[in-house]
Scaffold this active site. Structure first.
Site, PDB file in Angstrom:
ATOM      1  N   GLN A   1       0.635 -39.145 -33.213  1.00 52.98           N
ATOM      2  CA  GLN A   1       1.133 -37.968 -33.453  1.00 52.98           C
ATOM      3  C   GLN A   1      -0.310 -37.020 -34.080  1.00 52.98           C
ATOM      4  O   GLN A   1      -0.656 -37.734 -35.264  1.00 52.98           O
ATOM      5  CB  GLN A   1       2.123 -37.757 -34.352  1.00 52.98           C
TER       6      GLN A   1
ATOM      7  N   ARG B   1      13.455 -42.880 -42.167  1.00 54.60           N
ATOM      8  CA  ARG B   1      13.497 -44.032 -43.287  1.00 54.60           C
ATOM      9  C   ARG B   1      14.211 -45.491 -43.197  1.00 54.60           C
ATOM     10  O   ARG B   1      13.838 -46.144 -43.770  1.00 54.60           O
ATOM     11  CB  ARG B   1      14.500 -43.124 -44.619  1.00 54.60           C
TER      12      ARG B   1
ATOM     13  N   ARG C   1       6.558 -32.318 -30.928  1.00 55.72           N
ATOM     14  CA  ARG C   1       7.680 -32.219 -32.015  1.00 55.72           C
ATOM     15  C   ARG C   1       7.928 -30.995 -32.680  1.00 55.72           C
ATOM     16  O   ARG C   1       6.955 -30.253 -33.009  1.00 55.72           O
ATOM     17  CB  ARG C   1       7.351 -33.304 -33.057  1.00 55.72           C
TER      18      ARG C   1
ATOM     19  N   TYR D   1       3.579 -27.666 -40.702  1.00 55.36           N
ATOM     20  CA  TYR D   1       2.239 -28.029 -40.301  1.00 55.36           C
ATOM     21  C   TYR D   1       1.650 -26.789 -39.290  1.00 55.36           C
ATOM     22  O   TYR D   1       2.477 -25.918 -39.017  1.00 55.36           O
ATOM     23  CB  TYR D   1       2.081 -29.486 -39.383  1.00 55.36           C
TER      24      TYR D   1
END
Length: 361
Positions: free
Chosen positions: A97, A314, A226, A179
């Site tokens: 990524q 997670r 994404r 981002y």
């Protein structure tokens, strides 16, 4: 369970539909190379249908905080090659990524000491990790000029080629979660009045330019993105995300990308709205800013036809064998929060797998 079945099409071949979501863990050397523990960490999780790496900066001027790794130099490429080889030796698949911080960053958090820059000079209230420890006070970023935007696009293309040299199976562009690409899309972080701001077409210009540059560098069929429509993380504001993301997905749908990684949230049901507009492979992330994704929740998404694959974040941290735990309905281990962002193997690559005896029994 559909979640555990193979997924195959003309672009991708996966043994199951469980994707390891990208997660920042801050295990790098001072030069931005991943540590040796990183290879262990990802190799342990290679039973995932696909691993998407933590966000990696394409250039030091896009480093979001200290100890986030890069993909800029030969040393970075060599260190990441050890990671990809470890994953491939376990039979896994891993995408890199590429994550440019944009306005998110601090000179004392970057190996080159550069000042962060985004679409506009809008403060990010997030306090990022600094090289010398602690967190820095928020600072107002510079606004990227046209030369800076062109440099960002080139840097993504170079980093994508570096990812291929390092042995990654593809590249996911981070267009989400506050981002750089997301900053160009969002209402409150893009205040520009030039061809990169204002209208929907203008807001999409930088994200699409990055996608096209990466696709040209490594091929569209190794390129993914994404998106997190309407995600308020880190102070992002998108009052009416539907028109913009419908237009953006329509453009992306023409580019023959390997997949779209899409986060869902209560404010805007992105999966339900955008799935009909995307004809390729779709990875759903349903745990963003909420409870961790469960196998039952993932299965429901797949059975509904809203996605082909589901990413887990997670749950993979403390459960390197998450796929096996789901398969055999083994309880999940808890995360040791105090070592989530440590600098060592503790709380990172030292989580044990469930024993084979316990699984078979």
């Amino acid at each position: 369970m559909l979640l555990l079945t193979e997924y195959r099409n003309h672009l991708i071949d996966l043994p199951n539909r469980i994707v390891m979501s990208p997660m920042t863990r801050l295990r790098s050397l001072p030069d931005g190379s991943p540590t040796s523990d990183v290879a262990d960490y990802y190799a342990q999780r290679a039973t995932a249908g696909l691993i998407v790496s933590e966000g990696i900066w394409p250039h030091s001027t896009g480093q979001s905080e200290a100890w986030v790794p890069g993909l800029q130099t030969p040393a970075h490429v060599e260190a990441w090659r050890r990671v990809t080889e470890a994953v491939h030796d376990r039979g896994g698949r891993i995408f890199a990524q590429l994550m440019h911080g944009g306005r998110k960053g601090h000179p004392l958090a970057r190996i080159d000491g550069s000042w962060p820059a985004g679409p506009s000079a809008v403060l990010d209230d997030d306090r990022v990790h600094l090289i010398d420890g602690g967190k820095g006070d928020p600072i107002t970023p510079a606004a990227l000029d046209h030369a800076g935007i062109a440099a960002v696009v080139r840097q993504h293309a170079v980093a994508a080629r570096n990812a291929m040299d390092a042995g990654f199976d593809g590249v996911e562009i981070h267009g989400a979660n506050s981002y750089l690409a997301h900053q160009f899309l969002a209402d409150n972080t893009n205040l520009r009045d030039d061809e990169y701001g204002g209208s929907i077409d203008n807001r999409m210009r930088l994200p699409l330019a990055v996608v096209d540059a990466v696709a040209e560098a490594i091929g569209s069929r190794r390129t993914a993105i994404r998106l997190s429509p309407g995600n308020p993380q880190f102070g992002m504001v998108e009052a009416n995300p539907a028109p913009l993301y419908r237009a953006l997905v329509a453009e992306l749908d023409q580019r023959d990308l390997v997949y779209l990684h899409l986060t869902d949230n209560d404010r805007y049901p992105a999966l339900r709205d955008l799935r009909p507009r995307w004809h390729g492979t779709l990875i759903a992330n349903i745990g963003e800013n909420g409870e961790p994704t469960t196998a039952a929740g993932a299965e429901q998404v797949l059975q509904s036809g809203l996605a082909d694959l589901v990413s887990f974040g997670r749950s993979f941290i403390a459960n390197p064998d998450l796929v096996h735990r789901i398969r055999y309905d083994v309880p999940l281990a808890p995360i040791r929060e105090e070592s989530l962002y440590g600098r060592t193997a503790e709380g990172y690559s030292d989580y044990p797998a469930w024993t084979a005896a316990a699984i078979s029994g």
